[in-house]
Design an enzyme around this catalytic site. Sequence first.
Site, PDB file in Angstrom:
ATOM      1  N   GLN A   3       0.817  -1.217   0.000  1.00 28.46           N
ATOM      2  CA  GLN A   3       0.000   0.000   0.000  1.00 28.46           C
ATOM      3  C   GLN A   3       0.846   1.260   0.000  1.00 28.46           C
ATOM      4  O   GLN A   3       0.482   2.267  -0.610  1.00 28.46           O
ATOM      5  CB  GLN A   3      -0.937  -0.006   1.208  1.00 28.46           C
TER       6      GLN A   3
ATOM      7  N   HIS B 250       1.570   2.875  -3.383  1.00 31.72           N
ATOM      8  CA  HIS B 250       0.541   3.537  -4.190  1.00 31.72           C
ATOM      9  C   HIS B 250       0.889   5.003  -4.403  1.00 31.72           C
ATOM     10  O   HIS B 250       0.897   5.496  -5.535  1.00 31.72           O
ATOM     11  CB  HIS B 250      -0.821   3.429  -3.511  1.00 31.72           C
TER      12      HIS B 250
ATOM     13  N   GLU C 279      -9.082   0.761   5.508  1.00 31.00           N
ATOM     14  CA  GLU C 279      -9.565   0.279   4.215  1.00 31.00           C
ATOM     15  C   GLU C 279      -9.333  -1.230   4.095  1.00 31.00           C
ATOM     16  O   GLU C 279     -10.229  -1.985   3.714  1.00 31.00           O
ATOM     17  CB  GLU C 279      -8.824   1.017   3.102  1.00 31.00           C
ATOM     18  N   HIS C 280      -8.106  -1.670   4.392  1.00 26.97           N
ATOM     19  CA  HIS C 280      -7.748  -3.091   4.350  1.00 26.97           C
ATOM     20  C   HIS C 280      -7.236  -3.522   5.718  1.00 26.97           C
ATOM     21  O   HIS C 280      -6.407  -2.836   6.308  1.00 26.97           O
ATOM     22  CB  HIS C 280      -6.631  -3.350   3.321  1.00 26.97           C
TER      23      HIS C 280
ATOM     24  N   ASP D  57      -7.046  -7.167  -4.140  1.00 23.85           N
ATOM     25  CA  ASP D  57      -6.961  -6.118  -5.159  1.00 23.85           C
ATOM     26  C   ASP D  57      -7.313  -6.645  -6.536  1.00 23.85           C
ATOM     27  O   ASP D  57      -7.792  -5.890  -7.392  1.00 23.85           O
ATOM     28  CB  ASP D  57      -5.545  -5.548  -5.195  1.00 23.85           C
TER      29      ASP D  57
ATOM     30  N   HIS E  83     -52.896  17.080   2.868  1.00 25.63           N
ATOM     31  CA  HIS E  83     -52.623  15.692   3.246  1.00 25.63           C
ATOM     32  C   HIS E  83     -53.844  15.102   3.968  1.00 25.63           C
ATOM     33  O   HIS E  83     -54.286  13.986   3.669  1.00 25.63           O
ATOM     34  CB  HIS E  83     -51.409  15.624   4.188  1.00 25.63           C
TER      35      HIS E  83
END
Length: 431
Positions: free
Chosen positions: A259, A262, A327-328, A361, A420
Site C-alpha cells: 500500500q 501507491h 480500508e484493508h 486487489d 394531506h
Amino acid sequence: MARLFDARTLDFDENFAKFLAEPRGAVEDVAETVRDVIADIRANGGEAVARYTAQFDELVLDPTTLQSDNVDLHRLAHACPDDLKEAVDFAADRIAAYHEKQWPEDHEFVDDAGVQLGWRWTALDSVGVYVPGGLASYPSSVLMNAVPAKIAGVERVAMVAPAPKGQLAPAVAYAALKAGVDEYYPIGGAQAVAALAFGAGRLKPVDKIVGPGNAYVAEAKRQVFGQVGIDTIAGPSEILVIADETANPDWIAADLLSQSEHDASSQSILISTSKAVVNSVDEAVEKQLKSLSTEARARQAWDTHGAFILVEDLSAAAAIANQIAAEHLELAIQDPESLLASIKHAGAVFLGHHTPEALGDYVTGSNHVLPTSRAARFSSGLGLYDFLKRMSVQKAGPEGFAALAPAALRLAEAEGLPAHARSVSIRTNKG
C-alpha cells in the site's frame, strides 16, 4: 522510519489520536478550481472538455464526439499480451461470480391490517466509470467497477480514462471490452466528472459516477453529488496488519509496502503483541524498500504515515483496529477467525497468513473499491447493490385503508398539512 506507539502507556490514546488526525493527501484547496471547471463544462460542453484535454493530456479531441483518432479501444486491446489477457479474464470471472451472489430479493407481504407491503430492486439506467491514469494503469479498477454494474443490469456503462498523448494501457482497453463497457471517452480530471454528470458533446449524462481519482476528481464528485449519485469520496490507500508471533516478518513487510507504494499519502500500520515481530518487520521493510522501483514514494509514505503499535493482547489490537477503521485489514495471526468476531469497522478483512491484501486487489472476487479515511465506520465497499435501487411498494384495500386512515389523518392535522388530511378524509366521506 515509521513511528512506534505502545498502547500500554498512559499517553497512547492522546498521541495516537493526533497521529490519525494528521492530514494525508493534497492539502491545497482545490474546490474553487473544480467549481470553475464544472461551470465551464456546463456552459461550453464538449468544446471545454476538448480544451482541457489538449491542455493537460496533449490530446486533440473532436468536441462533438469527444473521441480522438489516436485512441482506438479495440486496437489498444489487441496489443495486450496474451498472458495478461488471461489474467484479466481470470479476475473478471471471479469478480462476476462473487458479485452475482450479492443479488438482493424482492419481497412482498400482507400485514395484520390487510395492507400489502414490500419492495422491488431495479437497476440504474446508466453509470459513469472513472479510471485513473498517471502513475500506473489499473485494469483491475475497470473490472471492479464495470463488471458489477453489468451484472446488476445497468444498460449503459460509460468509461472515462485519460490517455495522455494518446497513450492508454492495452490492459485497461482489454479490461473495458471484457467488462462490457458500452462507451469510452479518453478524458480525465474534474472535466471528465463534470461531463459525466451534465453531459458534453455526444456524452449524455449518467445517473451515477463510480471509481477513484486524484484530489480534483474527488472534489468534482463531491460537487456534482445530487445531480448524480456517487460511490464514495476516495482518499489515500491504507492497510492495517494485526500480527502475532506466528507471522512471517518478510511477508508482513511486503504487505505493508504493497500500500505504501501507491503514493506518498498512503498509510501502512502494524499492530503486534510481539516486540520481536515489530523489530523484524522494521528490518524487512528497510531491506525490501531498497529493491522496489517504487522506492521513492513508498519510502515517503512509510516514513511519514507508517506506524507500529505494540499491544498487550489481541483483544486490545481489535479495539484499536476498530478505532482506525482501515480500508484493508489483515489478521496475520494463528487463529484469525477467532478475532474476526471482534472486528466491527474495516473495508475488507483478510484472514490468515496466506491471504495478502493484494489478492483482494485483483482476484479473490471481492471488490477493491473500499472506504478510506475511517469511512468504514459508516460505509461499505462497492458492491452489486451500488448499481441497484430499492422501491417500496404498498397497496391498501377498503379494509386496510379504514385501519390506517384515522392515524394518518391525525398526524396530517398535527403537522399542519390540510391537503394531506383531505386526501385521507375525502375517502371516508368526512372531508
